[in-house]
Design an enzyme around this catalytic site. Sequence first.
Site, PDB file in Angstrom:
ATOM      1  N   HIS A 107      24.551  27.358  69.582  1.00  0.00           N
ATOM      2  CA  HIS A 107      26.464  27.906  70.145  1.00  0.00           C
ATOM      3  C   HIS A 107      26.777  26.325  69.213  1.00  0.00           C
ATOM      4  O   HIS A 107      26.126  24.840  69.661  1.00  0.00           O
ATOM      5  CB  HIS A 107      26.550  28.526  70.713  1.00  0.00           C
ATOM      6  CG  HIS A 107      26.601  27.231  71.997  1.00  0.00           C
ATOM      7  ND1 HIS A 107      25.110  27.165  72.872  1.00  0.00           N
ATOM      8  CD2 HIS A 107      27.671  26.873  72.622  1.00  0.00           C
ATOM      9  CE1 HIS A 107      25.905  26.038  73.781  1.00  0.00           C
ATOM     10  NE2 HIS A 107      26.913  25.991  73.881  1.00  0.00           N
ATOM     11  N   ASP A 109      30.944  24.818  70.656  1.00  0.00           N
ATOM     12  CA  ASP A 109      31.122  24.674  71.854  1.00  0.00           C
ATOM     13  C   ASP A 109      32.953  24.926  70.634  1.00  0.00           C
ATOM     14  O   ASP A 109      33.255  25.080  69.899  1.00  0.00           O
ATOM     15  CB  ASP A 109      31.671  23.777  72.107  1.00  0.00           C
ATOM     16  CG  ASP A 109      29.795  23.007  73.296  1.00  0.00           C
ATOM     17  OD1 ASP A 109      29.652  23.762  73.910  1.00  0.00           O
ATOM     18  OD2 ASP A 109      30.423  21.863  73.280  1.00  0.00           O
ATOM     19  N   HIS A 263      24.166  22.821  69.430  1.00  0.00           N
ATOM     20  CA  HIS A 263      23.028  22.577  71.026  1.00  0.00           C
ATOM     21  C   HIS A 263      22.027  24.069  71.872  1.00  0.00           C
ATOM     22  O   HIS A 263      23.117  24.736  71.109  1.00  0.00           O
ATOM     23  CB  HIS A 263      23.408  21.968  71.545  1.00  0.00           C
ATOM     24  CG  HIS A 263      25.452  22.161  72.278  1.00  0.00           C
ATOM     25  ND1 HIS A 263      26.357  22.259  71.117  1.00  0.00           N
ATOM     26  CD2 HIS A 263      25.514  22.398  73.071  1.00  0.00           C
ATOM     27  CE1 HIS A 263      26.872  22.864  72.345  1.00  0.00           C
ATOM     28  NE2 HIS A 263      26.509  22.451  73.430  1.00  0.00           N
ATOM     29  N   ARG A 278      31.611  18.294  81.875  1.00  0.00           N
ATOM     30  CA  ARG A 278      32.158  18.412  80.194  1.00  0.00           C
ATOM     31  C   ARG A 278      33.430  17.965  80.204  1.00  0.00           C
ATOM     32  O   ARG A 278      34.100  19.257  80.786  1.00  0.00           O
ATOM     33  CB  ARG A 278      31.312  19.487  79.354  1.00  0.00           C
ATOM     34  CG  ARG A 278      31.145  19.436  78.584  1.00  0.00           C
ATOM     35  CD  ARG A 278      30.439  20.402  77.121  1.00  0.00           C
ATOM     36  NE  ARG A 278      31.752  21.304  77.154  1.00  0.00           N
ATOM     37  CZ  ARG A 278      31.821  22.330  76.906  1.00  0.00           C
ATOM     38  NH1 ARG A 278      30.110  23.443  76.186  1.00  0.00           N
ATOM     39  NH2 ARG A 278      32.698  23.560  76.099  1.00  0.00           N
TER      40      ARG A 278
END
Length: 301
Positions: A107, A109, A263, A278
């Site tokens: 995917h 983000d 990623h 994150r």
Amino acid sequence: MAEPLGAKTMPKFAIKPLTPTIGAVIEGCDLAQRLDDEQLAEIRGALLKHQVIFFEGQQMSPVQHRDFAARFGALHTHPLYPGVPEAPELFILDNHKDNPTDNDSWHTDVTFIETPPMASILYAKHLPPSGGDTIWSNMKAAYEALSPTFREFLSGLDAVHDFARGFPQRGIVAKGAGEDRHAKALAEHPPVLHPVIRTHPETGEDGLFVNFGFTDRIKGLRRKESDAILNMLFEHIQKPEFLVRWRWSENAVAFWDNRVTQHYAVNDYLPHRRIMNRATVLGDRPYHRSRMPAGVRAAAE
């Protein structure tokens, strides 16, 4: 010319590529300190060149993590994941046997919004004894490996990116967030259109911009046609020539250009625990050079 008395020259960072295609480690950089503009420009330059850059042995508080990320743009607050109490713009990925990961698919983000992130900055807080690696793929390299005829065909297409595809009601993250919070997020994030081929707003290079996590279908094609093309592209981006695999160490940081990468979080460590924080830096509305926004076109000219 002699350096003025008392002037301090900051050392250049050591940048060590990990593969010829993607990834580099930056040494000699303390992200807990407020970096000057020249240092930030060097980091940005490394990001644009290598797509994902890594810093090891960092000692950042959540506030320092947030403040470093905010030097690159406004931050996105995720509608479902739990925030970090001291810095709610960050969110926590805490995976273990009672809360398995949902990130074990390729995917990019947050492509379910009109201005997807330009970058994400992930900080390893607690790691399993082994496993839990993350893999990134270079979408510029994947695009350039396609035939010129196919690239031209794809350049005129748009695709639907859907929050509900990535975060279904019965999914792990939705259940963790609760029914009301998921329903609110779903209502606030209707499907959006993005170009299948995206022109990078800083480098001017083209790359694939569809991902298994959020891309539901290609506009204007029948479902079977769309599925066939998307499934081929989802498989294509996994070629080893496009990839870098990162073995985490505690307090390491990964900083990736979300506009030109995908990623995959390797889910091989359960029942052990893995905790990451994150920060997500918002970006611009994606476009293809053939349909460049008027303001961008004027600046380019």
